[in-house]
Design a protein around this motif. Structure first.
Motif, PDB file in Angstrom:
ATOM      1  N   GLY A  36       0.826  -1.211   0.000  1.00  0.00           N
ATOM      2  CA  GLY A  36       0.000   0.000   0.000  1.00  0.00           C
ATOM      3  C   GLY A  36       0.851   1.247   0.000  1.00  0.00           C
ATOM      4  O   GLY A  36       1.904   1.296  -0.635  1.00  0.00           O
ATOM      5  N   VAL A  37       0.384   2.247   0.727  1.00  0.00           N
ATOM      6  CA  VAL A  37       1.095   3.519   0.838  1.00  0.00           C
ATOM      7  C   VAL A  37       1.893   3.507   2.137  1.00  0.00           C
ATOM      8  O   VAL A  37       1.347   3.236   3.213  1.00  0.00           O
ATOM      9  CB  VAL A  37       0.090   4.698   0.843  1.00  0.00           C
ATOM     10  N   LYS A  38       3.182   3.794   2.027  1.00  0.00           N
ATOM     11  CA  LYS A  38       4.034   3.825   3.223  1.00  0.00           C
ATOM     12  C   LYS A  38       3.615   4.992   4.114  1.00  0.00           C
ATOM     13  O   LYS A  38       3.236   6.045   3.621  1.00  0.00           O
ATOM     14  CB  LYS A  38       5.494   3.977   2.816  1.00  0.00           C
ATOM     15  N   PHE A  39       3.694   4.777   5.416  1.00  0.00           N
ATOM     16  CA  PHE A  39       3.337   5.825   6.358  1.00  0.00           C
ATOM     17  C   PHE A  39       4.159   5.689   7.625  1.00  0.00           C
ATOM     18  O   PHE A  39       4.818   4.674   7.834  1.00  0.00           O
ATOM     19  CB  PHE A  39       1.837   5.768   6.703  1.00  0.00           C
ATOM     20  N   VAL A  40       4.128   6.735   8.427  1.00  0.00           N
ATOM     21  CA  VAL A  40       4.740   6.680   9.757  1.00  0.00           C
ATOM     22  C   VAL A  40       3.628   6.879  10.766  1.00  0.00           C
ATOM     23  O   VAL A  40       2.642   7.565  10.495  1.00  0.00           O
ATOM     24  CB  VAL A  40       5.851   7.745   9.943  1.00  0.00           C
ATOM     25  N   ARG A  41       3.772   6.230  11.894  1.00  0.00           N
ATOM     26  CA  ARG A  41       2.779   6.381  12.951  1.00  0.00           C
ATOM     27  C   ARG A  41       3.363   7.309  14.019  1.00  0.00           C
ATOM     28  O   ARG A  41       4.463   7.081  14.508  1.00  0.00           O
ATOM     29  CB  ARG A  41       2.409   5.035  13.551  1.00  0.00           C
ATOM     30  N   LEU A  42       2.610   8.342  14.332  1.00  0.00           N
ATOM     31  CA  LEU A  42       3.031   9.289  15.357  1.00  0.00           C
ATOM     32  C   LEU A  42       2.813   8.691  16.740  1.00  0.00           C
ATOM     33  O   LEU A  42       2.040   7.729  16.884  1.00  0.00           O
ATOM     34  CB  LEU A  42       2.229  10.588  15.215  1.00  0.00           C
ATOM     35  N   PRO A  43       3.432   9.257  17.777  1.00  0.00           N
ATOM     36  CA  PRO A  43       3.213   8.749  19.136  1.00  0.00           C
ATOM     37  C   PRO A  43       1.737   8.772  19.549  1.00  0.00           C
ATOM     38  O   PRO A  43       1.312   7.975  20.370  1.00  0.00           O
ATOM     39  CB  PRO A  43       4.036   9.706  20.011  1.00  0.00           C
ATOM     40  N   GLY A  45      -0.620   7.857  17.655  1.00  0.00           N
ATOM     41  CA  GLY A  45      -1.294   6.782  16.940  1.00  0.00           C
ATOM     42  C   GLY A  45      -1.756   7.192  15.552  1.00  0.00           C
ATOM     43  O   GLY A  45      -2.183   6.352  14.764  1.00  0.00           O
ATOM     44  N   GLU A  46      -1.679   8.477  15.242  1.00  0.00           N
ATOM     45  CA  GLU A  46      -2.096   8.949  13.925  1.00  0.00           C
ATOM     46  C   GLU A  46      -1.081   8.531  12.865  1.00  0.00           C
ATOM     47  O   GLU A  46       0.104   8.429  13.143  1.00  0.00           O
ATOM     48  CB  GLU A  46      -2.227  10.466  13.920  1.00  0.00           C
ATOM     49  N   ARG A  47      -1.587   8.304  11.657  1.00  0.00           N
ATOM     50  CA  ARG A  47      -0.713   7.936  10.542  1.00  0.00           C
ATOM     51  C   ARG A  47      -0.462   9.170   9.687  1.00  0.00           C
ATOM     52  O   ARG A  47      -1.370   9.945   9.415  1.00  0.00           O
ATOM     53  CB  ARG A  47      -1.354   6.845   9.693  1.00  0.00           C
ATOM     54  N   ARG A  48       0.786   9.327   9.257  1.00  0.00           N
ATOM     55  CA  ARG A  48       1.157  10.426   8.363  1.00  0.00           C
ATOM     56  C   ARG A  48       1.916   9.831   7.183  1.00  0.00           C
ATOM     57  O   ARG A  48       2.674   8.876   7.326  1.00  0.00           O
ATOM     58  CB  ARG A  48       2.055  11.452   9.069  1.00  0.00           C
ATOM     59  N   ILE A  49       1.708  10.439   6.024  1.00  0.00           N
ATOM     60  CA  ILE A  49       2.307   9.938   4.796  1.00  0.00           C
ATOM     61  C   ILE A  49       3.439  10.866   4.378  1.00  0.00           C
ATOM     62  O   ILE A  49       3.231  12.070   4.251  1.00  0.00           O
ATOM     63  CB  ILE A  49       1.256   9.841   3.678  1.00  0.00           C
TER      64      ILE A  49
END
Length: 70
Positions: A36-43, A45-49
């Motif tokens: 899928g689309v790579k993302f990072v998870r913030l502390p 819990g939100e996902r950012r692309i």
């Protein structure tokens, strides 16, 4: 320098798809990494692309539709 991170709505607008589509891509990436689309998870819990994903997606879509444009 840190890479720009997009919220789901920002990413959707940048590549011209719906937020629901992006949500599905993120869920797929979580289930099966690399699909899928790579993302990072913030502390929180939100996902950012990352901005690099915008470039990657546009490159992939552009190459798939290049025959239609030429």
């Amino acid at each position: 320098m840190q890479e720009v991170l997009y919220r789901r709505a920002q990413f959707a607008r940048a590549i011209g798809v719906s937020e629901t589509t992006v949500k599905n891509w993120l869920a797929r990436e979580e289930r099966e990494p690399g699909t899928g689309v790579k993302f990072v998870r913030l502390p929180t819990g939100e996902r950012r692309i990352p901005a690099s994903e915008v470039e990657r997606i546009l490159r992939v879509v552009g190459s798939e539709h290049s025959g239609l444009l030429g």
